[in-house]
Scaffold this active site. Structure first.
Site, PDB file in Angstrom:
ATOM      1  N   GLU A 121       0.852  -1.190   0.000  1.00 22.81           N
ATOM      2  CA  GLU A 121       0.000   0.000   0.000  1.00 22.81           C
ATOM      3  C   GLU A 121       0.892   1.246   0.000  1.00 22.81           C
ATOM      4  OE1 GLU A 121      -2.814   0.471   3.198  1.00 22.81           O
ATOM      5  OE2 GLU A 121      -3.674   2.230   2.253  1.00 22.81           O
ATOM      6  N   HIS A 297      -6.039  -2.210  15.251  1.00 29.75           N
ATOM      7  CA  HIS A 297      -6.318  -1.494  14.004  1.00 29.75           C
ATOM      8  C   HIS A 297      -6.117  -2.400  12.777  1.00 29.75           C
ATOM      9  CE1 HIS A 297      -6.314   2.192  11.422  1.00 29.75           C
ATOM     10  NE2 HIS A 297      -5.572   1.409  10.648  1.00 29.75           N
ATOM     11  N   GLU A 298      -4.952  -3.028  12.692  1.00 26.60           N
ATOM     12  CA  GLU A 298      -4.672  -3.843  11.503  1.00 26.60           C
ATOM     13  C   GLU A 298      -5.605  -5.048  11.459  1.00 26.60           C
ATOM     14  OE1 GLU A 298      -2.903  -2.177   9.590  1.00 26.60           O
ATOM     15  OE2 GLU A 298      -1.985  -0.873  11.082  1.00 26.60           O
TER      16      GLU A 298
HETATM   17  N1  B3K Z   1      -3.088   0.890   5.736  1.00 24.80           N
HETATM   18  C1  B3K Z   1      -1.775   1.262   6.232  1.00 24.80           C
HETATM   19  C2  B3K Z   1      -1.482   2.714   6.019  1.00 24.80           C
HETATM   20  C3  B3K Z   1      -1.000   2.847   4.646  1.00 24.80           C
HETATM   21  C4  B3K Z   1      -0.597   4.216   4.286  1.00 24.80           C
HETATM   22  C5  B3K Z   1       0.181   4.165   3.016  1.00 24.80           C
HETATM   23  N2  B3K Z   1      -0.587   4.483   1.871  1.00 24.80           N
HETATM   24  C6  B3K Z   1      -1.569   0.852   7.625  1.00 24.80           C
HETATM   25  C7  B3K Z   1      -2.602   1.279   8.580  1.00 24.80           C
HETATM   26  O1  B3K Z   1      -3.659   1.722   8.231  1.00 24.80           O
HETATM   27  O2  B3K Z   1      -2.336   1.130   9.745  1.00 24.80           O
HETATM   28 ZN    ZN Z   2      -5.388   1.603   8.742  1.00 21.57          ZN
END
Ligand code: B3K
Ligand code: ZN
Length: 885
Positions: A121, A297-298
C-alpha cells in the site's frame, strides 16, 4: 509530475480474476512470474491495457501462451502498455526481474535485517510486477515462493498454506492460496529466519484459528503483549460488531525497517517491530498502549478495508477513518474512555488542525493528489484523523444500536466490493431511515469549522438559549464554504454542579420534548446545520452553566462566551469528564496566550493564582482517576498555542510554557513530592488501567519537579532513575533529568550504555536528545547522525532523531536558520534513499508562512533549494511545492 483528480475516475477496461505468482528469491535478484486471468469489462471490445511497473526488468510477456511481439506492447519507465489485447477472456503471463537488495525505498519487495518482506500500500505492488495497480482490481491470488532453505527457512504469503517441499540445490518452496478476492495493495510476502509465538483463537462460530507472531528468535519473549492484544481485538470485534475472522491462520511479522506503523495485508500483517516488541524493562506504557491500538487497528481492517475495500485512493478514509475509529473504540473499551478521548483529541489538535489551516489542507476525501502515499502516508493526516471523527459523528447521531445497524447493512451490501464513502454514508442512512441533511460536506469540504456560541438566560421565561454561528475558513482551492452539519452535545449544570434534567428544546419553529422518553435526559445532541441558529431550552429554573460539545462531539474549534469562573466551575463539576478536562485546557490556553503577549512586550511574567489553585485542587482530588489528573495538569503543547497565534512565535511560547511549568512546580512542590512518593511503583509491572494511571500521575509530577533546581530534586530524580524496575519509570526519570544541566550528560551516557543492544530503546534515547531545548542543539543532533547506532536507512531512527528535532520549537525554528538548513540538507540526502520518509520530514516546513518574516525567508530558501534538486521524488515534490504555493 501529474495531478490526478477524483472526478476523472473511470472503471477499468479489464478485470483480473485470478493471479498466480511465482517468486524465486535470490541474493542478486529475484524473479517474479505472474499468470493473470484477464476479463474485459465489456466482452468483445479491445482497449489498450496499461499496466503499472516501476524499477522492473521485463523478461518475458505472453498472451494465451504466445510470446508478445515487440510491436504489440510499449514499455516506459512507469508503464507497460499492451496495445490491443484480446477482447474476450485471456491469460497474461509476465516474468520480471527485480532487485530487492537494492530497494531502500521500503516499498514493494525489500530486505530488512536479512529477511525479505513487502509493503504494497498504496503503490508498492508495481515495484514487484507489472499490474493494474489500483484497488478496484480485486482478484484471487496464489503465491509460490522458492528460496534457499537455510537462509530463508520461513516462507509466508496471504491465505492458506496448500503445499510445501524441498527442491534441488538446498532450496525449498511453499504455495499459498488466498480464497478471498483482494486488491494488490493487500498482497504480502515474507521470507527469512524467523520464529513464531503460537496461540489459538476459537471464533464464536467455532472456527479454530492459528495465531502466529513471527520475529527473530531472540525477540520472541517480547511478543506476549502483542498476542494478548490480537486475541483481545478478535474477541472485541465479535462482541461489538459481530465480525468474525474468516481464515484458519493469522500471521503477524515484525520487521525493524518499515516506513509506517504496520500493514493490514490479508492474513499476513507486517509490523514495524516498534509496534510488536514489548517487555516491561524495555517498553513504556505508551508503547504498550500503541501496540494494543495498532494490533487492533490492523486486525479490524480485515473487515473494514479488506473484505470491503476502497474503489480508489481518494476513498482512503472509507477504510482508514472507519478503522481508526474502530481502534479508538477498542482501546477505550480496554482502558479509560475519557483518557483515550483526551489523547485522540490532543492528537487532532497537534497534527490535524495545523494541517487543516495550512497549505496542505485537504478534505477527508481529497479532490486531487500527485502521489498517493502523501495523502495517506502520515497517520496524522486528514483522511485518518478527521475521517475517524466523521465516523464518530454517525455514531453520535445514531446511537450505538443505530450505528451497528448501519455497519451490518454496509457489509451486507458491499462484502467483496471496492466502494466509496457515499456507499458507507448510504448504508448508515438507509439502515436508520436517518435524515443526515448536508452531512456529506464533511467529506468534501476542507478546514476546521469555527463555531461561536453565545448564551443567554432569561429568569422571567425560565429559558436558556444557545446562539450558534459557524464559519469554515478558506483553504487552498476552496475559498467559499457552505455551513456544515455539526452535532453538538450539550448539558446544563445547576449551581451545585449537577446536571439539570432537560425537558424540551425549541428550535426552528419546532419544540422537541424529552419528557416523553420517561427518563431524565441530561445530555442532548443539537443538530446545527445553518450559518446561524438558536436553540432555546425550556423550564430552566436557574441560570445554568452550559457544558457544550460534550465528549468532543464534532471536530470543530469552539469559541464560547464562558467566563473564567464558568470554566473553573466546569473544571470542578462537569459530569462529562472530557469537558471537565477541556475546561482546564481552555483556561490554560487563554492564560498562555496572554502571557505570550506579556513576554513579547517584555513585561514581567506573573502566574494567575487562581490557575495555580485550580491545578492544585485537581492534583489533590483523590476522587479523580489518576490518569485523568495527569492529563488535566498537563499544559497544552507549544504547537497548539502557536496554532492559535496570528504570527507563531516559538521562542515566546516556549518561554511561557517553561515559566508556567516552573512556577507551578515551585508553588506546588510539596503536593508534587507527595504525589510522586505515594504513587511510586512496587511489585511487578502490570499493563492495566490502574497501574498505568498511577505511573502516569507519578511521572507527570516528576516531570514538573525536574524543572526545579536543588540537591533534593537531583537526588530524587537519580533515585527514581536508578531504582526503576520498568522502562516507563526509568525513561520518565530520564526525561525529568534531561532538564537538569548538572547531571544530564552523565545520565544520558549511562542510559545508552545500559541499553545499547536494544535498538528500540536506543531510538527513545535519540528522540529525547533531539527534542532538547538546550541552546544550539542542532550541533548535538549532527553529531548523533554519525553515532554508530544511527542509520539514515532505518525509518524509525530518522523519525526519532530528525523528526524529534523538528518537534523542538526553539532549536528547529532557531532564528539563525541553522535548524532549517539542517533539515533542508537532510531531506535532499534522504530523498535519494527513501522518498516516503523524506516527504514525511519535509512536512516540517509546510507551515513556514505562520512564522515571522525572518523565519519565513529562511524556510522558503530551504524549500526552494529542495525543489531545485535534480531527480527529486514525486513525494517530496508534492509537499514542498504545495507548501511554497
Ligand atoms: N493501511 C496502512 C497505512 C498505509 C498508508 C500508506 N498508503 C496501515 C494502517 O492503516 O495502519
Ligand atoms: Zn489503517
Amino acid at each position: 509530475p501529474k495531478e490526478i483528480f477524483l472526478k476523472d475516475y473511470k472503471q477499468p477496461d479489464y478485470y483480473f480474476d485470478t493471479v498466480d505468482l511465482k517468486f524465486s528469491l535470490g541474493e542478486e535478484s529475484t524473479f517474479v512470474a505472474s499468470k493473470i486471468a484477464v476479463s474485459p469489462r465489456v466482452e468483445g471490445q479491445s482497449f489498450p491495457l496499461v499496466l503499472n511497473g516501476q524499477d522492473l526488468k521485463l523478461q518475458s510477456i505472453k498472451i494465451n501462451g504466445n510470446p508478445l511481439k515487440e510491436e504489440d506492447f510499449h514499455l516506459d519507465s512507469r508503464h507497460l502498455t499492451l496495445k490491443s489485447p484480446p477482447s474476450s477472456k485471456f491469460t497474461l503471463e509476465i516474468v520480471t526481474e527485480i532487485y530487492p537488495q537494492k530497494n531502500t525505498s521500503l516499498e514493494g519487495l525489500y530486505k530488512s535485517s536479512g529477511n525479505f518482506c513487502t509493503q504494497c500500500e498504496a503503490e508498492g505492488f508495481r515495484k514487484i510486477t507489472f499490474y493494474q495497480d489500483r484497488p478496484d482490481i480485486m482478484a484471487k491470488y496464489t503465491c509460490r515462493i522458492e528460496a534457499d532453505k537455510s537462509l530463508y527457512p520461513v516462507l509466508l504469503s496471504n491465505g492458506n498454506l496448500i503445499e510445501q517441499g524441498d527442491l534441488e540445490g538446498g532450496k525449498h518452496f511453499t504455495v499459498w492460496e488466498d480464497p478471498f478476492k483482494k486488491p494488490c495493495y493487500l498482497f504480502a510476502l515474507v521470507a527469512g529466519q524467523l520464529e513464531s509465538r503460537d496461540d489459538t483463537f476459537i471464533t464464536r462460530s467455532g472456527r479454530n484459528v492459528s495465531l502466529r507472531i513471527w520475529t527473530p528468535a531472540q525477540d520472541l519473549p517480547k511478543t506476549a503483549h502483542a498476542m494478548y492484544s490480537l486475541k483481545a481485538a478478535m474477541k472485541w470485534d465479535e462482541d461489538v460488531f459481530g465480525l468474525e475472522y474468516d481464515l484458519d491462520l493469522f500471521n503477524i511479522v515484525a520487521v525493524p525497517d518499515f516506513n509506517m506503523g504496520a500493514m493490514e495485508n490479508k492474513s499476513l500483517n507486517i509490523f514495524n517491530s516498534k509496534l510488536v516488541l514489548a517487555s516491561p524493562e524495555t517498553a513504556t506504557d505508551a508503547d504498550y498502549a500503541a501496540i494494543l491500538g495498532v494490533i487492533g487497528h490492523e486486525y479490524f481492517h480485515n473487515w473494514t478495508g479488506n473484505r470491503v475495500t476502497c474503489r480508489d485512493w481518494f476513498q482512503l478514509s472509507l477504510k482508514e477513518g472507519l478503522t481508526v475509529f474502530r481502534d479508538q473504540e477498542f482501546s477505550s473499551d480496554m482502558g479509560s474512555r475519557t483518557v483515550k478521548r483526551i489523547a485522540d483529541v490532543s492528537k487532532l489538535r497537534m497534527y490535524q488542525y495545523p494541517q487543516d489551516s495550512g497549505p496542505m489542507a485537504h478534505p477527508v476525501r481529497p479532490h486531487s493528489y500527485i502521489k498517493v502515499p502523501i495523502i495517506s502516508f502520515n497517520m496524522d493526516d486528514s483522511c485518518l484523523g478527521n475521517g475517524a471523527e466523521v465516523v464518530r459523528m454517525y455514531k453520535t447521531l445514531l446511537g450505538s444500536q443505530g450505528f451497528r445497524k448501519g455497519m451490518d447493512l454496509y457489509f451486507m451490501r458491499h462484502d467483496g466490493q471496492a466502494v466509496t464513502c457515499e456507499d458507507f454514508f448510504a448504508a448508515m442512512r438507509d439502515a436508520n431511515n436517518a435524515d443526515f441533511a448536508n452531512f456529506l460536506l464533511w467529506y468534501s469540504q476542507a478546514g476546521t469549522p469555527v463555531v461561536k456560541v453565545a448564551t443567554n438566560y432569561s429568569a422571567e421565561s425560565r429559558t436558556f438559549s444557545l446562539k450558534f454561528s459557524q464559519e469554515v475558513p478558506p483553504t487552498p482551492g476552496q475559498s467559499a464554504k457552505e455551513p456544515m452539519f455539526i452535532p453538538v452535545a450539550v448539558g446544563l449544570l445547576d449551581s451545585s454542579g449537577k446536571d439539570m434534567p432537560l425537558s424540551s428544546v425549541y428550535h426552528d419553529g419546532k419544540l422537541e420534548s424529552f419528557a416523553s422518553s420517561g427518563q431524565n435526559v441530561h445530555t442532548t445532541v443539537l443538530r446545527i446545520t445553518k450559518k446561524e441558529e438558536e436553540f432555546v431550552f425550556n423550564d430552566i429554573s436557574e441560570k445554568p452553566t452550559p457544558s457544550i460539545l460534550r465528549g468532543f462531539s464534532a471536530p470543530i474549534r469552539l469559541e464560547s462566551d464562558l467566563t473564567d469562573s464558568d470554566l473553573l466551575f466546569l473544571l470542578a463539576h462537569d459530569s462529562d469528564e472530557f469537558n471537565r478536562w477541556e475546561a482546564g485546557q481552555v483556561l490554560a490556553r487563554k492564560l498562555m496566550l496572554s502571557l505570550v503577549a506579556d513576554f513579547q512586550q517584555n513585561k514581567a511574567l506573573v502566574l494567575n493564582p487562581q490557575f495555580v489553585q485550580g491545578i492544585k485542587s485537581i492534583l489533590t482530588d483523590s476522587s479523580l482517576d489518576k490518569e485523568f489528573i495527569a492529563k488535566a495538569i498537563t499544559l497544552p503543547g507549544v504547537g497548539e498555542i502557536m496554532d492559535m497565534m496570528t504570527v507563531a512565535d516559538p521562542d515566546a511560547v516556549h518561554a511561557v510554557r517553561t515559566f508556567i511549568r516552573k512556577q507551578l512546580a515551585s508553588e506546588l512542590k510539596e503536593e508534587l513530592l507527595i504525589t510522586a512518593k505515594n504513587n511510586r511503583s512496587s511489585g511487578a509491572y502490570e499493563f492495566d488501567h490502574n497501574n498505568m494511571a498511577r505511573r502516569a500521575l507519578k511521572n507527570t509530577a516528576l516531570a514538573y519537579l525536574g524543572s526545579l533546581e536543588g540537591p533534593e530534586i537531583t537526588e530524587l530524580l537519580l533515585n527514581e532513575y536508578r531504582n526503576a524496575t520498568n522502562m516507563t519509570d526509568q525513561f520518565s526519570a530520564l526525561v525529568a533529568i534531561d532538564q537538569q544541566p548538572a547531571i544530564r550528560e552523565e545520565i544520558l551516557a549511562d542510559f545508552y550504555n545500559k541499553w545499547q543492544d536494544d535498538f528500540l530503546v536506543v531510538n527513545k534515547w535519540f528522540a529525547l536528545q533531539a527534542m532538547s531545548d538546550v541552546p544550539g542543539n542542532v550541533e548535538n543532533v549532527k553529531k548523533l547522525l554519525n553515532h554508530t547506532a544511527f542509520d539514515l536507512r532505518n525509518p524509525n531512527k530518522v523519525y526519532s532523531l530528525i523528526g524529534g528535532f523538528c518537534g523542538s520549537p526553539v532549536n528547529f525554528h532557531c532564528k539563525d536558520g541553522s535548524g532549517y538548513k539542517f533539515l533542508g540538507e537532510l531531506v535532499v540526502q534522504l530523498d535519494k534513499i527513501n522518498p516516503q520518509v523524506a516527504s514525511r520530514m519535509v512536512s516540517a516546513f509546510s507551515r513556514w508562512k505562520r512564522y515571522d518574516e525572518t523565519r519565513q525567508s529562511l524556510a522558503k530558501e530551504q524549500l526552494e533549494m529542495i525543489l531545485s534538486t535534480e531527480g527529486l521524488s514525486e513525494n517530496v515534490f508534492e509537499i514542498a511545492s504545495k507548501s511554497l504555493a
